[in-house]
Design a protein around this motif. Sequence first.
Motif, short mmCIF file in Angstrom:
data_model
loop_
_atom_site.label_atom_id
_atom_site.label_comp_id
_atom_site.label_asym_id
_atom_site.label_seq_id
_atom_site.Cartn_x
_atom_site.Cartn_y
_atom_site.Cartn_z
N LEU A 68 39.14 38.88 39.11
CA LEU A 68 40.46 38.32 39.42
C LEU A 68 41.46 39.42 39.76
O LEU A 68 42.29 39.25 40.66
N MET A 69 41.37 40.55 39.07
CA MET A 69 42.26 41.67 39.38
C MET A 69 41.97 42.21 40.78
O MET A 69 42.89 42.50 41.55
N ARG A 71 40.69 40.50 43.26
CA ARG A 71 41.18 39.48 44.20
C ARG A 71 42.67 39.69 44.47
O ARG A 71 43.13 39.61 45.60
N LYS A 72 43.40 39.92 43.40
CA LYS A 72 44.85 40.11 43.52
C LYS A 72 45.17 41.40 44.27
O LYS A 72 46.06 41.44 45.11
N GLY A 75 42.76 41.12 47.89
CA GLY A 75 42.75 39.86 48.63
C GLY A 75 41.34 39.37 48.88
O GLY A 75 40.36 39.98 48.49
#
Length: 159
Positions: A68-69, A71-72, A75
Motif C-alpha cells: 500500500l505504501m 502504491r501511494k 502509483g
Amino acid sequence: MKRGYGATQIALHWLVAILVTFNYFYSDGMGRALAAKAKGIATPPIAIEPLVHVWVGLTVLALVVLRLMLRKLYGVPAMPGSGWLYTAATWGHCLLYLLLVLVPSLGLVAWLGAIRAVGSVHQVVANLLVIAAGVHALMALFHQYVIRDGLLVRMLRPK
C-alpha cells in the motif's frame, strides 16, 4: 500515467498471493490451538504448528502495508474500461486490500488476546478473502483472454 507495475510491486503481489494461499490451507487445527491457548492449556496434537500460521499471517500484513505504501508512493497503472466494469474493478480492489489487512489483523488479535470469538470472525473473513481473490483472478483471466486488453501481463512483466 503509469503503464505498468514495477518489479517490487509485482513481486509483492505474487508473494502475498502465495502466502495467503499457504495460510488458508495451513490452518487445520488453529481453532483447537486457540481454544487451548484461551484456556491456558497445552495445544492438543494438531496437523500444523500454530506459530507458523501466525508468523505467515504477520508477514502477509507487513507485506500488504508495504504494498500500500508503494502504491501511494509510485502509483499504479490506470484500470482499463469504463462504466460499471471500471466501478466494479475499483471497489473490488478496495475490498481485496481491506480484507488483506483485516484478515491478519483479526488473526493477530485473536491469537495474542486468546479471543475465540475474534478467531471465528477471522475464519469467516478469511473465507471471504479467498472468494474475493478468486473473483479477482477470474477477472484478470477474463481481461487477458476474452477482452484481450493485456491486463494480466501488467502483473507479470515490470514496466
